[in-house]
Design an enzyme around this catalytic site. Structure first.
Site, PDB file in Angstrom:
ATOM      1  N   GLY A   1       1.040   5.368   1.544  1.00 37.35           N
ATOM      2  CA  GLY A   1       0.717   6.348   2.436  1.00 37.35           C
ATOM      3  C   GLY A   1       0.873   7.858   1.814  1.00 37.35           C
ATOM      4  O   GLY A   1       1.767   7.916   0.806  1.00 37.35           O
ATOM      5  N   GLY A   2       0.792   8.764   2.802  1.00 38.43           N
ATOM      6  CA  GLY A   2       1.392  10.053   2.490  1.00 38.43           C
ATOM      7  C   GLY A   2       2.829  10.341   2.308  1.00 38.43           C
ATOM      8  O   GLY A   2       3.141  11.208   1.646  1.00 38.43           O
ATOM      9  N   MET A   3       3.642   9.571   3.161  1.00 41.25           N
ATOM     10  CA  MET A   3       4.919   9.836   3.213  1.00 41.25           C
ATOM     11  C   MET A   3       5.620   8.572   2.848  1.00 41.25           C
ATOM     12  O   MET A   3       6.824   8.625   2.407  1.00 41.25           O
ATOM     13  CB  MET A   3       5.285   9.855   4.633  1.00 41.25           C
ATOM     14  CG  MET A   3       4.868  11.105   5.444  1.00 41.25           C
ATOM     15  SD  MET A   3       5.434  11.415   6.895  1.00 41.25           S
ATOM     16  CE  MET A   3       4.741  10.237   7.953  1.00 41.25           C
TER      17      MET A   3
ATOM     18  N   ASP B   1       1.427  10.869  15.295  1.00 34.18           N
ATOM     19  CA  ASP B   1       0.140  10.383  13.886  1.00 34.18           C
ATOM     20  C   ASP B   1      -0.437   9.175  14.591  1.00 34.18           C
ATOM     21  O   ASP B   1      -0.606   8.193  13.771  1.00 34.18           O
ATOM     22  CB  ASP B   1       1.175  10.069  12.960  1.00 34.18           C
ATOM     23  CG  ASP B   1       0.361  10.042  11.468  1.00 34.18           C
ATOM     24  OD1 ASP B   1      -0.929  10.552  11.583  1.00 34.18           O
ATOM     25  OD2 ASP B   1       0.689   9.525  10.561  1.00 34.18           O
TER      26      ASP B   1
ATOM     27  N   PRO C   1      -6.161   4.778  13.652  1.00 31.46           N
ATOM     28  CA  PRO C   1      -6.683   3.698  13.520  1.00 31.46           C
ATOM     29  C   PRO C   1      -5.613   2.790  12.390  1.00 31.46           C
ATOM     30  O   PRO C   1      -5.288   1.636  12.769  1.00 31.46           O
ATOM     31  CB  PRO C   1      -7.980   3.619  13.035  1.00 31.46           C
ATOM     32  CG  PRO C   1      -8.673   4.829  13.469  1.00 31.46           C
ATOM     33  CD  PRO C   1      -7.480   5.956  13.462  1.00 31.46           C
TER      34      PRO C   1
ATOM     35  N   GLY D   1       0.724  -1.177   0.107  1.00 33.73           N
ATOM     36  CA  GLY D   1      -0.075   0.086  -0.020  1.00 33.73           C
ATOM     37  C   GLY D   1       0.894   1.383   0.025  1.00 33.73           C
ATOM     38  O   GLY D   1       2.107   1.266   0.058  1.00 33.73           O
TER      39      GLY D   1
ATOM     40  N   ASP E   1       4.873   2.758  13.879  1.00 36.01           N
ATOM     41  CA  ASP E   1       5.491   3.942  13.272  1.00 36.01           C
ATOM     42  C   ASP E   1       5.735   4.713  14.444  1.00 36.01           C
ATOM     43  O   ASP E   1       5.651   6.274  14.182  1.00 36.01           O
ATOM     44  CB  ASP E   1       4.298   4.633  12.233  1.00 36.01           C
ATOM     45  CG  ASP E   1       4.417   3.779  10.939  1.00 36.01           C
ATOM     46  OD1 ASP E   1       5.306   3.083  11.042  1.00 36.01           O
ATOM     47  OD2 ASP E   1       3.843   4.585  10.165  1.00 36.01           O
TER      48      ASP E   1
ATOM     49  N   TYR F   1       6.048  -8.186   9.824  1.00 29.82           N
ATOM     50  CA  TYR F   1       4.786  -7.874   9.159  1.00 29.82           C
ATOM     51  C   TYR F   1       3.833  -8.784  10.023  1.00 29.82           C
ATOM     52  O   TYR F   1       3.818  -9.916  10.369  1.00 29.82           O
ATOM     53  CB  TYR F   1       5.116  -8.997   7.813  1.00 29.82           C
ATOM     54  CG  TYR F   1       4.041  -9.106   7.105  1.00 29.82           C
ATOM     55  CD1 TYR F   1       3.245  -8.087   6.332  1.00 29.82           C
ATOM     56  CD2 TYR F   1       3.506 -10.401   6.961  1.00 29.82           C
ATOM     57  CE1 TYR F   1       1.933  -8.280   5.830  1.00 29.82           C
ATOM     58  CE2 TYR F   1       2.404 -10.567   6.181  1.00 29.82           C
ATOM     59  CZ  TYR F   1       1.476  -9.617   5.517  1.00 29.82           C
ATOM     60  OH  TYR F   1       0.449  -9.754   4.714  1.00 29.82           O
TER      61      TYR F   1
ATOM     62  N   LYS G   1       8.970   0.214   4.810  1.00 26.58           N
ATOM     63  CA  LYS G   1       8.263   1.377   4.322  1.00 26.58           C
ATOM     64  C   LYS G   1       9.804   2.390   3.968  1.00 26.58           C
ATOM     65  O   LYS G   1      10.451   2.371   4.362  1.00 26.58           O
ATOM     66  CB  LYS G   1       7.688   2.050   5.673  1.00 26.58           C
ATOM     67  CG  LYS G   1       6.730   1.164   6.025  1.00 26.58           C
ATOM     68  CD  LYS G   1       5.758   2.207   6.915  1.00 26.58           C
ATOM     69  CE  LYS G   1       4.276   1.803   7.192  1.00 26.58           C
ATOM     70  NZ  LYS G   1       3.343   2.601   8.234  1.00 26.58           N
TER      71      LYS G   1
END
Length: 816
Positions: free
Chosen positions: A38-40, A151, A154, A36, A168, A107, A58
């Site tokens: 995300g924004g960063m 940050d 959910p 997936g 994170d 994971y 990531k």
């Protein structure tokens, strides 16, 4: 469906980049697939080659990684990696591999808390309190070690068995420290998520401490208990403003029966002033712990099932039948019965709410609302608000929604899909007194189809409408184009992922379109949808544009062969012809689409774009204005209208419209550019440079960003800086918008010969961006207009030349 402005956004991780990443990490990890984005960062599933285990890697966005100091980032990550707690997902590794900044976590095979909320909605009270208590325990440990999360949401809480694992930790702070920004990086990446940001985060206060996490916990707890966060809005800016200025409704108001003690704990978390919240996570944990078990007096709140109209479980096409019936009843309720005001004849179909929160069925909620809206739009004399405008009213009260959209009636609905059944409830409400004109609830078998209605239902609706040509008109209300139930369901999924954009979503949409066509080879709408998707797909993925465009043309022509009146078919073929740099040939197809559905916002918008290419600016402005009037809350329609106004030399209005697009969507990057160019040619260079800098910050490697930045530097006389950027641009990898950037840059710097050479190269290479750039009208290219080579390129592109040349805003370069 909107193209998203003149240019589709670039996908951040190209196949080439993914290959380089795999090579860079080959000695430690083997990348298996993308999980997936995300924004960063982009998340990959990988195998840890040393320990033979699955991990999640990531990787920060390339542009974000380039903007920060890797040593500072990795130093902050190292601090977070030292956290050891049963409710914290540990950081296993991090590094800088050939320019890729990454960090590694275990994971987790379970689901995220976001996924659970999406599937179930509000959670049982004792379960919600138990999970929140575990999250707060993790925060207490991190805060004691000087690590603030920044940050909490959910999405960052994983569920492993019955337990919560917070992920994170330290990442947002690492980005903050490395970029020097507390809320938004120089590239426009939000540090935090609007729905859960504390007021001090939303206000970009540089002195954020651990109490910001406590506010976020309150917002997340609010959502676990009520099914929605404390504030929602049409844009992130509205949500951020609400965090700063508005008081949230009490939890008990949203979910009656919540114990007062629990409500008090959560509402104290959400206090505006940090000093009024719980002062430490340990203090909050002590308040939650007694409430975390059912024995403390908290019991799950149950709701009674709503009485519903039960349809025969063995009937096919039941949802389709319900939709036609809903559309017909709405039309009957609004049909003139002896007069009525224009407001009473206007309706907005608000987004249907998927109350089960299972995101796998969001496409059905969208499809139901879109079908009803499309059906109502076909009724003469009824004003129906467009999709984007209707979405702007989501979450508002009825009076506010009516005033915002200038309608007297709204249609709102809920959709719930479970393993046993599907329930659709629709309310037609009079805005003035909030009275229900009609309410319908349909309980449908889970294996019921979501396709066309049976003939008997259609005939009954036709009779209820009392229309002169009732059978023809009613049948056209909801026109799906297939009688195959599964084909239509697959088509709705394709449309849902198409509208979501992104390389992964578009690839899924392609598969669904193909599957729909395989089920029904005469499904014209599926051919048209796939055609339009393929015209933008090359800008998201590294594929051969010519071969994809050829396939898109074949699909569009197949759609029209099956249904010559299909508006989407004419739009698809017109779009392909525009991309193939044949705007003259595209014009009749755009006209056919507009005539087929004059209220189709996309048809009017794209037609205006094509007229600009042909140099017919008066007509382009007419169509652009029509698209904005039809959908005043569409930032994309305003974006394209601003471009037409700029190209026509109407700079003051272009500034106003571009500003309106940015107010609706601050990420509408090209509105920054159009507004900047309008300021430049209106004689306001300082204001222009502000827009250009913002445009460049938002997407420094995107189409035209580098060329426009050089234009802006020359505009204010920063010649040395402009020269340095030009050298970097000339040494950049070919492809993309590089040639167009070079045309703009060389024109700005007075290098006509080099500008014309770059234009000729772009024309020979059939640059995608030439198909959306009105060369003969856009003022950026004004100094080239009288050059024979420029006119020859225009002719080859089939574009027109606008008369008149605005005063060139860039001062003469001093001679040395």
């Amino acid at each position: 469906r909107s193209k998203g402005g003149r240019f589709a956004p670039y996908f951040s991780m190209t196949p080439d980049a993914a290959g380089r990443l795999n090579s860079a990490l080959a000695d430690r990890y083997r990348i298996e697939r993308e999980l997936g984005q995300g924004g960063m960062a982009t998340v990959y599933l990988a195998e840890d080659l040393k320990h033979h285990r699955k991990v999640a890697i990531k990787v920060l966005r390339d542009d974000l990684a380039a903007s920060m100091g890797s040593a500072r980032f990795l130093r902050e990550i190292e601090i977070a990696a030292q956290l050891q707690h049963p409710n914290i997902l540990p950081l296993l590794d991090s590094g800088d591999a050939q320019g890729f900044l990454y960090y590694v976590m275990p994971y987790v095979t379970g689901q995220s808390l976001r996924e659970r909320i999406g599937r179930e909605g509000e959670l049982p009270v004792h379960e919600a309190v138990r999970l929140i208590t575990e999250v707060v325990d993790a925060l207490a440990h991190a805060h004691e070690h000087g690590v603030v999360h920044r940050d909490i949401k959910p999405d960052n809480v994983m569920l492993s068995g019955r337990h919560a694992l917070v992920a994170d930790f330290g990442v947002a702070k690492a980005v903050t420290e490395a970029t020097g920004r507390s809320t938004v990086t120089t590239l426009g990446v939000a540090i935090g998520t609007p729905a859960y940001m504390s007021p001090e985060q939303a206000a970009a206060d540089p002195h954020i401490d651990h109490r910001s996490d406590i506010y976020a916990v309150g917002a997340m707890a609010y959502e676990l208990l009520t099914g929605r966060p404390p504030f929602i809005g049409a844009t992130p800016q509205q949500v951020l403003a609400a965090h700063v200025t508005e008081a949230p409704d009490a939890v008990g108001k949203r979910r009656p029966g919540i114990p007062h003690a629990l409500e008090a704990v959560i509402m104290r978390c959400l206090a505006k002033r940090p000093a009024d919240r719980w002062q430490t996570a340990g203090e909050l944990h002590a308040a939650l712990e007694p409430l975390a078990t059912p024995s403390s007096g908290i019991t799950p709140v149950q709701t009674q099932p709503t009485r519903a109209v039960s349809l025969e479980p063995n009937r096919r096409f039941v949802i389709g039948a319900a939709l036609v019936l809903v559309t017909a009843i709405v039309a009957w309720a609004l049909w003139p019965k002896g007069g009525g005001s224009s407001a009473a004849r206007a309706i907005a179909v608000l987004p249907f709410e998927n109350v089960a929160k299972d995101t796998a069925y969001d496409y059905l909620a969208d499809g139901i609302a879109n079908d009803v809206r499309s059906g109502l739009m076909k009724l003469p004399g009824l004003s129906v608000k467009a999709r984007t405008s209707s979405q702007a009213a989501k979450g508002k009260g009825l009076h506010d929604a009516g005033a915002l959209l200038n309608v007297g009636v709204v249609l709102q609905g809920t959709f719930r899909h479970t393993a046993e059944k599907t329930t659709v409830t629709v309310d037609l409400v009079n805005v003035s007194d909030e009275s229900a004109l009609w309410t319908g609830t349909f309980t449908l078998p889970a294996d019921g189809s979501f396709a066309a209605a049976q003939d008997s239902i259609t005939a009954a609706v036709s009779k209820a409408l009392h229309l002169r040509e009732s059978a023809t008109t009613t049948t056209a209300l909801v026109q799906r184009g297939t009688n195959d139930a599964l084909a239509y369901d697959l088509y709705l999924k394709a449309e849902h992922f198409f509208n979501a954009r992104g390389k992964t979503n578009l690839a899924r949409a392609i598969d669904y379109y193909h599957a729909a066509i395989a089920r029904d080879s005469n499904f014209a709408r599926a051919y048209a949808g796939l055609s339009m998707l393929l015209t933008i797909y090359p800008s998201y993925a590294q594929v051969n544009a010519d071969s994809v465009t050829h396939e898109a043309a074949t699909l569009a022509r197949r759609a029209l062969a099956l249904d010559s009146s299909l508006v989407e078919g004419h739009l698809a073929l017109a779009d392909v012809l525009t991309v193939q740099q044949e705007p003259q040939a595209a014009e009749p197809e755009y006209l056919a689409a507009v005539r087929g559905d004059p209220r189709n916002v996309t048809a009017r918008q794209w037609h205006g774009d094509n007229l600009a290419l042909l140099g017919r600016m008066d007509e382009a402005i007419r169509e652009g204005r029509a698209s904005v009037d039809l959908d005043p809350f569409s930032s994309v329609a305003k974006n394209d209208f601003a471009y037409s106004l700029l190209s026509a030399g109407q700079f003051d209005e272009a500034i106003r419209v571009a500003r309106g697009a940015i107010e609706l969507d601050s990420t509408m990057t090209y509105s920054q550019m159009y507004g900047g160019l309008a300021f430049a040619f209106a004689g306001k260079p300082d204001s222009a440079l502000v827009r250009f800098e913002r445009f460049y910050q938002l997407d420094p490697i995107g189409p035209m960003a580098r060329g426009i930045h050089i234009f802006g530097l020359a505009l204010v006389g920063r010649w040395a800086d402009a020269d340095r950027e030009l050298v970097a641009l000339e040494h950049a990898s070919p492809g993309g918008s590089r040639d167009i950037d070079l045309v703009i840059a060389h024109t700005a710097l007075g290098n006509k010969e080099a500008a014309l050479a770059a234009l000729e190269h772009a024309t020979r290479e059939r640059s995608f961006f030439l198909a959306s750039t009105a060369l003969g009208c856009e003022p950026t290219f004004s100094p080239l207009k009288s050059e024979p080579r420029f006119l020859a390129a225009l002719k080859q592109l089939g574009q027109g030349l606008c008369p008149g040349t605005p005063k060139w805003p860039i001062p003469a370069r001093p001679k040395h």
